[in-house]
Each structure stands twice: as C-alpha cells, then as structure tokens.
Design an enzyme around this catalytic site. Structure first.
Site, PDB file in Angstrom:
ATOM      1  N   CYS A 189      41.775  39.674  39.901  1.00 61.65           N
ATOM      2  CA  CYS A 189      43.039  40.409  39.974  1.00 61.65           C
ATOM      3  C   CYS A 189      42.941  41.583  39.006  1.00 61.65           C
ATOM      4  CB  CYS A 189      44.220  39.500  39.644  1.00 61.65           C
ATOM      5  SG  CYS A 189      44.153  38.810  37.964  1.00 61.65           S
ATOM      6  N   THR A 190      44.059  42.191  38.664  1.00 64.89           N
ATOM      7  CA  THR A 190      44.035  43.397  37.834  1.00 64.89           C
ATOM      8  C   THR A 190      43.613  43.113  36.397  1.00 64.89           C
ATOM      9  OG1 THR A 190      45.825  44.307  39.182  1.00 64.89           O
ATOM     10  CG2 THR A 190      45.355  45.405  37.086  1.00 64.89           C
TER      11      THR A 190
END
Length: 277
Positions: free
Chosen positions: A181-182
């Site tokens: 994810c980020t």
C-alpha cells in the site's frame, strides 16, 4: 515559520498499539501541533495511531520527541518526504474506531504477515509463485502500481475483506501472497486479515510504496507510474517529488492542487470536467 531550502518536512507514521486513553490524547496532541505550526491529520483509536503531518524540520523533530514521552509511542519510525508548498490546510486530530477502517470488529492486527524490505521486494515478487496484491483504492491504483500486481478494484478499504474472501475461494492456503500500500498500514492490516482466512505465507512491503521509492531512488524497479498521496501534492513520482504530470481521467488534461477536492472522492478530474459531470 522559517523553512530550510527543501521546504516543508512531511512525516507519515503509524503504530498498532493499545491506547486505552486515546480520547484524552486528542486535545494534548492537537495543542502541541498548533503551538508549533504543524498541520496534517492524526487518527487515534484504541488500536493505535496513524498520521501524516507537515512542518519545519525543528517542529517535526520536537513532535517525535513529544511522542517519546509516551512509552507506547517511543521510538516511532516515520517516512519523511518534502514539499516546497504547504501540503495541508489545517491540523486535525480525529478519533476513530479503527486507525484504518477495515470494518471488522475485534480484528486481531497482531496476526500480520512478514515484512519484505524494499531492496528485496522486486526479486521476491518476480517469482511466478507469488501473488502480488495492491490493497489501495481503485483511483490510487490508476495512477501507478507494481508491474503485474492484482488490482482488487475496491473504492474503499472497507471493501477489501469481501474481495479477499472471494479471491480466496479457489486458493490453497499455502499460496504465497505479497501485499503493498502507500505507507504500510493498509497492507499490514490486510496481511493480518489474509492470515485470519488461513493463508500461511503472507508478506508485505516494509514501509509501503513511499519507503520503496525512497530506498530505490534512481534505480530500475518494478514500480510503474505515480504514487497517490492524501495531501495537496496529489501524487509523488519515483523520486518521491511532487508529481507535475497528473492527468484528468476524463479529458487527460492536467490536474493540479486546486482540484484536490475532486480527488478526495476518488475522481481525479480537472475542475472543468467536474462541472460537466
């Protein structure tokens, strides 16, 4: 407020830890940040803390010294990036049921999978036996992702459990799964969910895409495109610099920080296209 040449320091961090008094922590954290000109968002829940803040080098340093006064938050690691323009308009401290909402009560975040360091990521996920899953929202994935990664097509993280259950129906529980994810928090929580479904070989990218891009800066990698971020930068490039080439999904025209209000709903559109929508 005085800033050095590189501008604002942006710090993103999280920790899953039991915070029984998180309600009482809100005014203390808010007052500290306001007194030092720090802006951004801090999310507090009984299961931990999740935040992205920005300010001067000195104020950010003072903030983490402030966190060190709480044994539960001492030694907080964070991802640092920079911007010439102010990334946030105000300072907010929010109280939530979850630090990142998966929508499952009583979920055990300690079940998380194993970390893969950025330098080892490309080799690991290049194996044909590894299923690479992007745990972000669909509008984030459209801007960029790792080559060959599975896009669940979810519009919010709350939709991930249903997608994962369906995806798992025809998978052996010794299937190797790598997630990202980020900044690391969504993939960490999603690996715990996958393990709760019985998967034994579950991994996630340490520090998320941002840490990967920072580590691999200038090197060839499997990352393709831009990385969406939840502030006025909209996205960063492979050098973790604010992107200068974000395209409207309708007309392919340029989208800038003034159009951020449309991005918040997952619609990366310029203002003219928003008016016509």
């Amino acid at each position: 407020m005085l800033f050095r040449a590189m501008g604002y320091v942006i710090a993103a961090f999280y920790r899953f830890v039991h915070l029984h008094n998180y309600y009482d922590m809100k005014p203390v954290i808010l007052e500290f940040c306001l007194s030092r000109g720090i802006k951004g968002t801090v999310i507090l829940a009984e299961q931990g803390i999740n935040a992205t803040i920005a300010g001067s080098r000195q104020s950010i340093g003072e903030f983490f010294s402030f966190l060190d006064s709480d044994d539960r938050l001492r030694g907080m690691k964070y991802h640092e990036s920079h911007s010439d323009r102010e990334p946030f308009a105000k300072m907010k401290v929010r109280l939530k049921r979850e630090v990142v909402r998966l929508g499952i009560d009583g979920f055990d975040c300690s079940l998380r999978g194993e970390y893969i360091d950025p330098r080892d990521w490309d080799e690991f996920v290049s194996s044909p036996d590894v299923h690479v899953i992007d745990t972000r929202n669909d509008y984030e994935v459209r801007l960029g992702r790792f080559k060959g990664a599975i896009d669940p097509g979810t519009s919010s993280f709350r939709e991930f459990p249903e997608w994962a259950r369906n995806w798992a129906l025809d998978k052996e529980r010794d299937t190797c799964v790598a997630m990202y994810c980020t900044g690391g928090i969504r993939c960490e929580k999603s690996t715990a969910f996958m393990r709760s479904l019985g998967f034994r070989n579950v991994y996630h990218l340490r520090g998320g895409i941002l840490n990967y891009l920072e580590t691999m800066r200038g090197d060839d990698s499997l990352w393709e495109g831009e990385c969406f971020v939840f502030d006025d930068r909209i996205a960063v490039d492979r050098n973790v610099s604010p992107s200068e080439d974000i395209k409207c999904i309708k007309c392919a025209g340029e989208v800038d920080a003034s159009d951020l209000r449309s991005v918040s709903k997952g619609n990366i559109m310029c203002w003219d296209c928003r008016l016509q929508a």
